[in-house]
Design a protein around this motif. Structure first.
Motif, PDB file in Angstrom:
ATOM      1  N   ASP A   1       0.813  -1.213   0.000  1.00  0.00           N
ATOM      2  CA  ASP A   1       0.000   0.000   0.000  1.00  0.00           C
ATOM      3  C   ASP A   1       0.851   1.268   0.000  1.00  0.00           C
ATOM      4  O   ASP A   1       0.807   2.069   0.938  1.00  0.00           O
ATOM      5  CB  ASP A   1      -0.938  -0.005   1.216  1.00  0.00           C
ATOM      6  N   ILE A   2       1.634   1.445  -1.043  1.00  0.00           N
ATOM      7  CA  ILE A   2       2.407   2.674  -1.204  1.00  0.00           C
ATOM      8  C   ILE A   2       2.347   3.099  -2.659  1.00  0.00           C
ATOM      9  O   ILE A   2       2.096   2.287  -3.553  1.00  0.00           O
ATOM     10  CB  ILE A   2       3.882   2.499  -0.785  1.00  0.00           C
ATOM     11  N   SER A   3       2.572   4.378  -2.876  1.00  0.00           N
ATOM     12  CA  SER A   3       2.661   4.924  -4.223  1.00  0.00           C
ATOM     13  C   SER A   3       3.856   5.853  -4.282  1.00  0.00           C
ATOM     14  O   SER A   3       4.340   6.337  -3.254  1.00  0.00           O
ATOM     15  CB  SER A   3       1.383   5.698  -4.581  1.00  0.00           C
TER      16      SER A   3
ATOM     17  N   ASP B   1       4.733   8.942  -1.819  1.00  0.00           N
ATOM     18  CA  ASP B   1       4.282   8.765  -0.432  1.00  0.00           C
ATOM     19  C   ASP B   1       5.452   8.924   0.531  1.00  0.00           C
ATOM     20  O   ASP B   1       6.584   8.538   0.220  1.00  0.00           O
ATOM     21  CB  ASP B   1       3.661   7.376  -0.236  1.00  0.00           C
TER      22      ASP B   1
ATOM     23  N   VAL C   1       6.899   7.771   4.122  1.00  0.00           N
ATOM     24  CA  VAL C   1       6.747   6.696   5.108  1.00  0.00           C
ATOM     25  C   VAL C   1       7.739   6.921   6.242  1.00  0.00           C
ATOM     26  O   VAL C   1       8.782   7.561   6.074  1.00  0.00           O
ATOM     27  CB  VAL C   1       6.968   5.302   4.473  1.00  0.00           C
TER      28      VAL C   1
ATOM     29  N   VAL D   1       4.341  -1.440   5.291  1.00  0.00           N
ATOM     30  CA  VAL D   1       3.641  -0.912   4.115  1.00  0.00           C
ATOM     31  C   VAL D   1       3.026  -2.020   3.269  1.00  0.00           C
ATOM     32  O   VAL D   1       2.405  -1.737   2.240  1.00  0.00           O
ATOM     33  CB  VAL D   1       4.607  -0.072   3.254  1.00  0.00           C
TER      34      VAL D   1
ATOM     35  N   SER E   1       9.627  -0.480   5.675  1.00  0.00           N
ATOM     36  CA  SER E   1      10.634   0.462   5.218  1.00  0.00           C
ATOM     37  C   SER E   1      11.544   0.733   6.403  1.00  0.00           C
ATOM     38  O   SER E   1      11.133   1.330   7.389  1.00  0.00           O
ATOM     39  CB  SER E   1       9.986   1.768   4.738  1.00  0.00           C
TER      40      SER E   1
ATOM     41  N   VAL F   1       8.918   7.784  -1.145  1.00  0.00           N
ATOM     42  CA  VAL F   1       9.011   6.694  -2.112  1.00  0.00           C
ATOM     43  C   VAL F   1       9.308   7.286  -3.489  1.00  0.00           C
ATOM     44  O   VAL F   1       8.544   8.097  -4.015  1.00  0.00           O
ATOM     45  CB  VAL F   1       7.700   5.885  -2.154  1.00  0.00           C
TER      46      VAL F   1
ATOM     47  N   LYS G   1       8.443   2.463  -7.371  1.00  0.00           N
ATOM     48  CA  LYS G   1       7.789   1.245  -6.896  1.00  0.00           C
ATOM     49  C   LYS G   1       7.987   0.175  -7.958  1.00  0.00           C
ATOM     50  O   LYS G   1       7.646   0.372  -9.125  1.00  0.00           O
ATOM     51  CB  LYS G   1       6.300   1.509  -6.657  1.00  0.00           C
TER      52      LYS G   1
END
Length: 296
Positions: free
Chosen positions: A47-49, A52, A54, A60, A177, A183, A186
């Motif tokens: 669930d990251i883009s 983002d 973190v 994540v 992370s 980020v 990905k």
């Protein structure tokens, strides 16, 4: 017309002066970290883009841990089986101890009779021999039971270690992370199969940017670690901004001038790389162009 011409000359001189004034140029960078999968399995979520932010050790995503969990259950049952096989030493040797106690009483009785000539030497020897036999049997039983217990303890300890390893792998199924930052890229998506070492995403702390620039050997003699410098970030056109910087790294070996880097003395072929720390106010971007001005 003369005024326009005069202004043009002044701007041109100012521009030339600016171009000649910087001591070194370079590009902004940040320490980039690639987070890879630590176990193999199907990615259940990630669930990251890109873009983002973190936190350090933030979870994540998750990788399927079903097989590992079943392996842990199997090992736990094996431990129960090993534990149930551990002998009760006191119960195992209770009968032999009772026989030995009775035989010692008999030996004492015959010894008393022998002392008053009421028993023969043969009877005393038989009593003594019976005690020695039972003592040998007891020692053999204790040795065998202790060895078995030690072997089972070793098996149990080995299984405990295997369970700890599986638990660690189960923890690795939580995609974390290990550093905080933004980020940048990905590389995997939910539903894909991850192998050990497969890159999942790249992250960098953009608050801690640095400018990698290059100086000549002549310039190197005039700078040292910790020196304060001025950094001018160029955003294209006339857009630029000044920042306070600190030299925190100087290369120990020289190298050939990178083609995309300029120095004051463009004839110098060998240069030294330096890193200048700059606090990012949100405008600095990786790959952006910057100029360094040494304090004089």
């Amino acid at each position: 017309m003369k005024k326009i011409y005069l202004v043009s000359i002044i701007l041109l001189l100012a521009s030339c002066k600016h171009k000649q004034h910087f001591d070194a140029t370079g590009t902004f960078e940040a320490t980039e970290t690639i987070i890879s999968s630590e176990v193999g399995g199907r990615i259940l979520s990630l669930d990251i883009s890109e873009g983002d932010v973190v936190s350090p050790f933030e979870t994540v995503g998750y990788i399927d841990s079903t097989l590992l969990y079943l392996k842990k259950l199997e090992l736990m049952k094996n431990i129960k089986s090993v534990t149930s096989d551990r002998p009760d030493i006191n119960k195992q040797i209770a009968a032999t101890r009772a026989q030995l106690a009775n035989q010692l009483v008999e030996q004492h009785r015959i010894q008393n009779l022998f002392n008053v000539n009421a028993a023969t030497q043969r009877q005393l020897d038989d009593a003594n021999s019976a005690v020695l036999v039972l003592e040998s049997q007891l020692d053999a039983q204790l040795s065998s039971l202790n060895n078995r217990t030690a072997s089972l303890d070793a098996q149990s300890s080995s299984l405990d270690i295997q369970i700890a390893q599986v638990e660690q792998q189960l923890d690795y199924c939580n995609i974390k992370s290990y550093v905080g930052g933004t980020v940048l890229d990905k590389y995997a998506e939910t539903g894909e199969f991850a192998t050990v070492g497969k890159p999942l995403f790249k992250i960098a702390d953009l608050n801690k940017m640095y400018l990698r620039a290059y100086v000549t050997s002549a310039q190197l003699a005039g700078i040292k670690l910790g020196d304060k410098v001025r950094v001018m970030a160029q955003y294209g056109g006339d857009q630029q901004k000044n920042y306070d910087g600190t030299i925190y790294w100087i290369a120990s070996e020289n190298e050939f001038t990178p083609r995309n880097i300029q120095t004051v003395d463009e004839r110098a072929e060998l240069v030294y790389a330096i890193k200048v720390h700059v606090e990012n106010d949100g405008y600095l971007k990786i790959g952006g162009y910057g100029e360094v001005f040494f304090e004089r």
